[in-house]
Design a protein around this motif. Sequence first.
Motif, PDB file in Angstrom:
ATOM      1  N   SER A   7      30.319  48.668  46.237  1.00 43.34           N
ATOM      2  CA  SER A   7      29.760  47.267  46.316  1.00 43.34           C
ATOM      3  C   SER A   7      29.251  46.691  47.405  1.00 43.34           C
ATOM      4  CB  SER A   7      30.341  46.375  45.053  1.00 43.34           C
ATOM      5  OG  SER A   7      31.453  45.814  45.645  1.00 43.34           O
ATOM      6  N   GLU A  16      31.402  52.136  38.247  1.00 42.08           N
ATOM      7  CA  GLU A  16      30.386  51.730  38.562  1.00 42.08           C
ATOM      8  C   GLU A  16      29.192  52.750  38.558  1.00 42.08           C
ATOM      9  OE1 GLU A  16      29.395  48.150  40.767  1.00 42.08           O
ATOM     10  OE2 GLU A  16      31.452  47.548  40.844  1.00 42.08           O
ATOM     11  N   SER A 109      40.163  47.380  32.597  1.00 43.84           N
ATOM     12  CA  SER A 109      40.684  46.049  33.133  1.00 43.84           C
ATOM     13  C   SER A 109      40.095  45.854  34.654  1.00 43.84           C
ATOM     14  CB  SER A 109      42.088  45.696  33.060  1.00 43.84           C
ATOM     15  OG  SER A 109      42.794  46.761  33.613  1.00 43.84           O
ATOM     16  N   ALA A 111      38.467  45.702  37.951  1.00 42.10           N
ATOM     17  CA  ALA A 111      37.121  45.952  38.605  1.00 42.10           C
ATOM     18  C   ALA A 111      36.463  46.830  37.790  1.00 42.10           C
ATOM     19  CB  ALA A 111      37.303  46.769  39.734  1.00 42.10           C
ATOM     20  N   LYS A 114      34.915  44.182  35.078  1.00 41.59           N
ATOM     21  CA  LYS A 114      33.974  43.436  35.796  1.00 41.59           C
ATOM     22  C   LYS A 114      32.603  44.244  35.712  1.00 41.59           C
ATOM     23  CE  LYS A 114      33.063  41.399  40.209  1.00 41.59           C
ATOM     24  NZ  LYS A 114      33.925  41.253  41.518  1.00 41.59           N
ATOM     25  N   ARG A 117      31.022  44.198  32.454  1.00 39.92           N
ATOM     26  CA  ARG A 117      30.561  42.819  31.762  1.00 39.92           C
ATOM     27  C   ARG A 117      29.134  42.457  32.680  1.00 39.92           C
ATOM     28  NH1 ARG A 117      36.219  39.602  30.983  1.00 39.92           N
ATOM     29  NH2 ARG A 117      36.463  40.422  28.583  1.00 39.92           N
ATOM     30  N   ARG A 118      29.147  43.117  33.707  1.00 36.75           N
ATOM     31  CA  ARG A 118      27.648  42.893  34.550  1.00 36.75           C
ATOM     32  C   ARG A 118      26.645  43.558  33.678  1.00 36.75           C
ATOM     33  NH1 ARG A 118      25.627  44.879  40.328  1.00 36.75           N
ATOM     34  NH2 ARG A 118      23.306  44.466  39.970  1.00 36.75           N
ATOM     35  N   GLN A 121      26.293  41.445  28.140  1.00 36.05           N
ATOM     36  CA  GLN A 121      26.490  40.241  28.068  1.00 36.05           C
ATOM     37  C   GLN A 121      26.465  39.575  26.622  1.00 36.05           C
ATOM     38  OE1 GLN A 121      26.591  37.640  30.900  1.00 36.05           O
ATOM     39  NE2 GLN A 121      27.595  39.499  31.736  1.00 36.05           N
ATOM     40  N   PRO A 144      27.503  33.201  36.839  1.00 35.18           N
ATOM     41  CA  PRO A 144      27.465  34.816  37.190  1.00 35.18           C
ATOM     42  C   PRO A 144      27.462  35.238  38.406  1.00 35.18           C
ATOM     43  CG  PRO A 144      26.152  34.266  34.877  1.00 35.18           C
ATOM     44  CD  PRO A 144      26.469  32.883  35.865  1.00 35.18           C
ATOM     45  N   ILE A 147      30.783  35.444  40.446  1.00 32.57           N
ATOM     46  CA  ILE A 147      31.196  36.554  40.200  1.00 32.57           C
ATOM     47  C   ILE A 147      31.010  37.999  40.507  1.00 32.57           C
ATOM     48  CG2 ILE A 147      32.484  37.767  38.230  1.00 32.57           C
ATOM     49  CD1 ILE A 147      31.991  35.163  36.589  1.00 32.57           C
ATOM     50  N   HIS A 148      29.456  37.953  40.525  1.00 31.26           N
ATOM     51  CA  HIS A 148      28.769  39.302  40.975  1.00 31.26           C
ATOM     52  C   HIS A 148      27.875  38.971  42.089  1.00 31.26           C
ATOM     53  CE1 HIS A 148      30.304  41.676  37.918  1.00 31.26           C
ATOM     54  NE2 HIS A 148      30.157  40.613  36.893  1.00 31.26           N
TER      55      HIS A 148
END
Length: 363
Positions: A7, A16, A109, A111, A114, A117-118, A121, A144, A147-148
């Motif tokens: 990332s 990802e 849980s 990363a 995360k 959840r991107r 929504q 958001p 967080i991202h």
Amino acid sequence: MTPNGASAIGTTVPEEVAFQQEVPKGEPILEVRDLVKHFPLTKGILFRRQVGAVKAVDGVSFDLMQGETLGIVGESGCGKSTLAKVLMNLEPATGGSVRYKGEEISRLSGAGLKAVRRNIQMVFQDPYTSLNPRMTVGDIIGEPYEIHPEVAPKGDRRKAVQDLLDVVGLNPEYINRYPHQFSGGQRQRIGIARGLALKPEIIICDEPVSALDVSVQAQVINLLEQLQSDFELSYMFIAHDLSIVRHISDRVGVMYLGKIVEIGTDLEIYDHATHPYTQALLSAVPVPDPAARADRDRIVLVGDVPSPANPPSGCRFRTRCWKAQPKCAEEVPALMAREWLRELAAHDSACHFAAEREVDLEK
């Protein structure tokens, strides 16, 4: 994201890479199998022990296709909102599987969660409590990005928030206002804008219009349909209002006491329902024509909804069902199309005696 899965902030998240894959329209983007969520019931003060469990979601299975809207309906307490929270991992699943683009996400849980959840929504039910009253609209929609940060660089966030306000039909100059300065419909638009901030592929709408006036409900529903077309979104739409669900949904699932009892296209469910509970729900839909209302054949269910802590054996609807037979108490009906059903009635229904309703036309 860089090509090797790192990332913009330098963290490598293997999940990802899979989450960036494209899913063709009409193919499953979210696969749910035997999903279970039980809340323990405990007893005692000093030495607490579990004496039972509330079976809020108890073996739910369905697919959400890319680009479709799946409506979920059922009376209060049937587990609709709990299902949404478990899919978002706001509540940990007790059992079962949730696969997003083929990857198991129910036990993620850190990363990995995360990253999910991107792409998935949620728009919450109450526009009055889902927004922080101490934050401005700009801070709420822009949170958001904190967080991202790879989605919008810090210098571009104000412009990104204003663009989102414009997309949902609000004045971009409202960015410095607080939630209490908006109406209910405007607050729900702010919640939708927050859900769109990270450019997700799936939005779970948990009764997004139930707290709004009828005229405002229509505006929000039309907005959701337009956004789905513009951004190629997939929706799971939870609601009580069967007419709204039919208007927006491609397929509809009917829940009763933690289970899906019937699922099919909107035409199959609304015009060719085969489960007694679905037929009872549809018979209770308000009819605006007084003459038609007087002639309608209403199904009135007797008895109360059983406790989810102690559901009936076999078919959970049998204690209120006029078709119930001894087999219903002994065997759990599978969610499947029965061999004796034909054409649009041949869709999945969890009833041993599934059949279309025979309405007395001479009445």
